[in-house]
Design a protein around this motif. Structure first.
Motif, mmCIF file in Angstrom:
data_model
loop_
_atom_site.group_PDB
_atom_site.id
_atom_site.type_symbol
_atom_site.label_atom_id
_atom_site.label_comp_id
_atom_site.label_asym_id
_atom_site.label_seq_id
_atom_site.Cartn_x
_atom_site.Cartn_y
_atom_site.Cartn_z
ATOM 1 N N HIS A 233 0.179 -4.600 -5.204
ATOM 2 C CA HIS A 233 0.182 -3.877 -3.931
ATOM 3 C C HIS A 233 1.126 -4.537 -2.933
ATOM 4 O O HIS A 233 1.928 -3.861 -2.272
ATOM 5 C CB HIS A 233 -1.232 -3.818 -3.352
ATOM 6 C CG HIS A 233 -1.282 -3.203 -1.982
ATOM 7 N ND1 HIS A 233 -1.589 -1.875 -1.776
ATOM 8 C CD2 HIS A 233 -1.029 -3.727 -0.750
ATOM 9 C CE1 HIS A 233 -1.521 -1.610 -0.477
ATOM 10 N NE2 HIS A 233 -1.197 -2.716 0.160
ATOM 11 N N LYS A 234 1.029 -5.854 -2.806
ATOM 12 C CA LYS A 234 1.881 -6.569 -1.850
ATOM 13 C C LYS A 234 3.359 -6.408 -2.186
ATOM 14 O O LYS A 234 4.205 -6.330 -1.280
ATOM 15 C CB LYS A 234 1.493 -8.044 -1.813
ATOM 16 C CG LYS A 234 0.166 -8.311 -1.104
ATOM 17 C CD LYS A 234 -0.168 -9.794 -1.113
ATOM 18 C CE LYS A 234 -1.456 -10.082 -0.345
ATOM 19 N NZ LYS A 234 -1.822 -11.522 -0.390
ATOM 20 N N HIS A 235 3.666 -6.345 -3.473
ATOM 21 C CA HIS A 235 5.067 -6.169 -3.845
ATOM 22 C C HIS A 235 5.571 -4.799 -3.394
ATOM 23 O O HIS A 235 6.693 -4.691 -2.857
ATOM 24 C CB HIS A 235 5.258 -6.313 -5.354
ATOM 25 C CG HIS A 235 6.689 -6.202 -5.761
ATOM 26 N ND1 HIS A 235 7.599 -7.230 -5.578
ATOM 27 C CD2 HIS A 235 7.393 -5.164 -6.291
ATOM 28 C CE1 HIS A 235 8.790 -6.834 -5.983
ATOM 29 N NE2 HIS A 235 8.696 -5.589 -6.431
ATOM 30 N N ALA A 236 4.755 -3.767 -3.595
ATOM 31 C CA ALA A 236 5.158 -2.428 -3.149
ATOM 32 C C ALA A 236 5.416 -2.424 -1.650
ATOM 33 O O ALA A 236 6.421 -1.878 -1.172
ATOM 34 C CB ALA A 236 4.078 -1.416 -3.507
ATOM 35 N N ASP A 237 4.510 -3.044 -0.897
ATOM 36 C CA ASP A 237 4.653 -3.090 0.555
ATOM 37 C C ASP A 237 5.944 -3.809 0.956
ATOM 38 O O ASP A 237 6.661 -3.383 1.873
ATOM 39 C CB ASP A 237 3.434 -3.781 1.161
ATOM 40 C CG ASP A 237 3.406 -3.683 2.672
ATOM 41 O OD1 ASP A 237 3.554 -2.571 3.205
ATOM 42 O OD2 ASP A 237 3.259 -4.740 3.324
ATOM 43 N N SER A 238 6.259 -4.893 0.248
ATOM 44 C CA SER A 238 7.472 -5.656 0.577
ATOM 45 C C SER A 238 8.738 -4.834 0.330
ATOM 46 O O SER A 238 9.714 -4.943 1.082
ATOM 47 C CB SER A 238 7.521 -6.963 -0.225
ATOM 48 O OG SER A 238 7.774 -6.724 -1.597
ATOM 49 N N VAL A 239 8.726 -4.007 -0.710
ATOM 50 C CA VAL A 239 9.890 -3.163 -1.006
ATOM 51 C C VAL A 239 10.070 -2.109 0.079
ATOM 52 O O VAL A 239 11.195 -1.850 0.550
ATOM 53 C CB VAL A 239 9.761 -2.507 -2.389
ATOM 54 C CG1 VAL A 239 10.899 -1.517 -2.629
ATOM 55 C CG2 VAL A 239 9.751 -3.572 -3.488
ATOM 56 N N LEU A 240 8.979 -1.485 0.511
ATOM 57 C CA LEU A 240 9.075 -0.465 1.564
ATOM 58 C C LEU A 240 9.528 -1.084 2.884
ATOM 59 O O LEU A 240 10.256 -0.451 3.666
ATOM 60 C CB LEU A 240 7.733 0.246 1.734
ATOM 61 C CG LEU A 240 7.169 0.957 0.495
ATOM 62 C CD1 LEU A 240 5.948 1.774 0.856
ATOM 63 C CD2 LEU A 240 8.223 1.829 -0.183
ATOM 64 N N LYS A 241 9.110 -2.320 3.135
ATOM 65 C CA LYS A 241 9.499 -2.999 4.377
ATOM 66 C C LYS A 241 11.015 -3.247 4.443
ATOM 67 O O LYS A 241 11.566 -3.448 5.540
ATOM 68 C CB LYS A 241 8.754 -4.331 4.506
ATOM 69 C CG LYS A 241 7.335 -4.196 5.065
ATOM 70 C CD LYS A 241 6.671 -5.560 5.184
ATOM 71 C CE LYS A 241 5.421 -5.531 6.047
ATOM 72 N NZ LYS A 241 4.373 -4.652 5.539
ATOM 73 N N GLU A 242 11.682 -3.225 3.300
ATOM 74 C CA GLU A 242 13.136 -3.446 3.289
ATOM 75 C C GLU A 242 13.863 -2.415 4.144
ATOM 76 O O GLU A 242 14.959 -2.685 4.659
ATOM 77 C CB GLU A 242 13.661 -3.398 1.860
ATOM 78 C CG GLU A 242 13.210 -4.555 0.990
ATOM 79 C CD GLU A 242 13.631 -4.404 -0.470
ATOM 80 O OE1 GLU A 242 13.322 -5.309 -1.267
ATOM 81 O OE2 GLU A 242 14.252 -3.364 -0.811
#
Length: 361
Positions: free
Chosen positions: A274-283
Motif C-alpha cells: 500500500h505504501k509503495h502505491a501511495d509513494s508512486v502517486l505522490k510523484e
C-alpha cells in the motif's frame, strides 16, 4: 463443496476444545453460508455448532431451502423472528450450552440481552470465521474464477454498446443486465459508473443521468456473483481524445498498479505494498485516498486488507484486489483494479482479459 463444509465444522470444533467453550453461535449471514451452505439474505438464521450437535434455526419461510442446501443439522423454527434470540437462549439451555463463542461485531445490543448469559461465559469470535474465510479452497477458487470471467465478458460486451450521449445509468443497466444474462445471481455490490470532471472524481460515486461526452473518462467499478462468490474489477475508459493532464494521471495510476502487482508473493507485507502505491502517486502530487485492495470471496470485502492502517502477510490462496486510484475534482478520476490469487511462487491474475492500457472508444 460438501467436503469443504465438513472440514470447516471439524476446524470449528477444534477451536471449541482449544478455547474450552461448549459451542459457537453463527448468525452473520455470510458466516452461516460459509459453515452450512445456507444463504439468508435477510440475516434471520442462526447456526449453533457444539462439540456434539449441529443446530440450524430459521423461520418457516426457509424450510424448503434448508432441506435443499443444508446437511447434518437439526432444524428448529423461530415462531417470531423479532425475538429470535429468546428462542436461541432456550435452545442453548436445553442443550446445556453454557459457555459459547459470539461474534460481538455482528450482534445487536437487544439480541445480546436476549441471550441472558453471564458475560464471563460469552467469548468474542469476531475474527474467527473471518480468518477461516480468508484462505480459499480449490472449489472456492474455481467459483471465483467463474465470477471473474462473467464480469470480464460482460464488460467487454458493454464496451461495444457505449456511445457518446448515453447516460451513466444506461451504461450501468447494460452491464448489470449482461452479468445476469451470463449467470451472475446478483451484482457483487452496486455497480459504479461515473464520468467527467466532477462525478468521475468521486471514488464511490453514484451513477446519474449525466450523458458521457467527448473527452470524458468513465470509471466503471463492478463485480459478478457466481454461486455466492464475487469478483471486483474497475476500468477507467476514455470517450475520444483526452487531455494530456488526464493521460498523465492515468499513466501514473497504471505505473502504481504495475509496480505493486510485481510485489505480490507469499509473505509480502500488505502495508508495504500500500505504501509503495501511495509513494508512486505522490510523484505527481496525489495521495492514495483509500485502501490499495481487499480480499474477496463470499463478501466483496474480506481479508486480507491492503491499507495504511493494517498489515497482513500475504498467504497462498489469498484472493484480493489491487486498485490504485487518483481523484482530481474538476479534472477526472482514474482507478484500475484486478483480482489476484496468491500462489506458491507469486501470483496469478484472475481477471487478465481486459487490458490495463487505456481503452478509448
Amino acid at each position: 463443496m460438501k467436503k469443504d463444509f465438513e472440514n470447516r465444522i471439524i476446524k470449528l470444533r477444534k477451536i471449541l476444545e482449544e478455547k474450552n467453550v461448549d459451542a459457537i453461535l453463527i448468525y452473520k449471514n455470510r458466516d452461516v453460508l460459509y459453515t452450512t451452505g445456507f444463504y439468508d439474505k435477510e440475516n434471520n438464521s442462526v447456526a449453533i455448532i457444539s462439540k456434539d450437535k449441529l443446530i440450524f434455526m430459521t423461520d418457516g419461510r426457509f424450510v424448503n431451502q434448508f432441506h435443499e442446501q443444508v446437511e447434518g443439522f437439526d432444524l428448529i423454527l423461530f415462531e417470531n423472528i423479532f425475538n429470535k434470540f429468546e428462542k436461541v437462549n432456550e435452545v442453548l439451555k436445553e442443550n446445556n450450552i453454557n459457555k459459547y463463542l459470539v461474534n460481538f461485531e455482528a450482534i445487536s445490543y437487544k439480541d445480546a440481552l436476549s441471550l441472558d448469559a453471564n458475560i464471563e461465559n460469552v467469548v468474542d469470535s469476531t475474527e474467527l470465521i473471518t480468518n477461516f474465510r480468508r484462505t480459499k479452497t480449490e472449489e472456492e477458487i474455481k467459483l471465483t474464477r467463474k465470477a471473474c470471467d462473467i464480469a470480464e465478458q460482460s464488460l467487454l460486451f458493454t464496451l461495444d454498446q457505449i456511445k457518446e450521449g448515453m447516460t451513466e445509468l444506461e451504461i450501468q443497466n447494460i452491464l448489470n443486465s449482461e452479468m445476469s444474462r451470463r449467470g451472475s445471481s446478483r451484482v457483487a455490490f452496486p455497480t459504479i459508473v461515473v464520468s467527467g470532471p466532477d462525478n468521475g472524481a468521486s471514488p464511490h460515486g453514484v451513477p446519474t443521468e449525466r450523458k458521457v461526452q467527448q473527452g470524458d473518462f468513465i470509471t466503471i467499478d463492478f463485480g459478478a456473483t457466481y454461486q455466492n462468490y464475487t469478483s471486483d474489477i474497475t476500468r477507467t475508459i476514455a470517450i475520444g481524445k483526452v487531455s494530456d493532464e488526464m493521460m498523465e494521471i492515468y499513466n501514473q495510476v497504471l505505473k502504481a498498479k504495475t509496480e505493486c502487482v510485481s510485489m505480490l508473493k507469499p509473505g509480502e507485507s500488505t502495508n508495504k505494498i500500500h505504501k509503495h502505491a501511495d509513494s508512486v502517486l505522490k510523484e505527481i502530487g496525489y495521495d492514495l485516498v483509500h485502501g490499495l485492495g481487499h480480499g474477496i470471496g463470499l463478501e466483496n470485502h474480506e481479508l486480507p486488507k491492503l491499507t495504511i492502517s493494517t498489515d497482513y502477510q500475504l498467504q497462498v490462496n489469498d484472493i484480493h484486489t489491487i486498485e490504485p486510484g487518483i481523484y482530481a475534482p474538476g479534472i477526472c478520476g482514474v482507478r484500475i483494479e484486478d483480482d489476484y490469487l496468491i500462489t506458491d511462487d507469486g501470483y496469478e491474475c484472475l481477471t487478465p482479459n481486459i487490458t490495463n492500457e487505456l481503452i478509448t472508444l
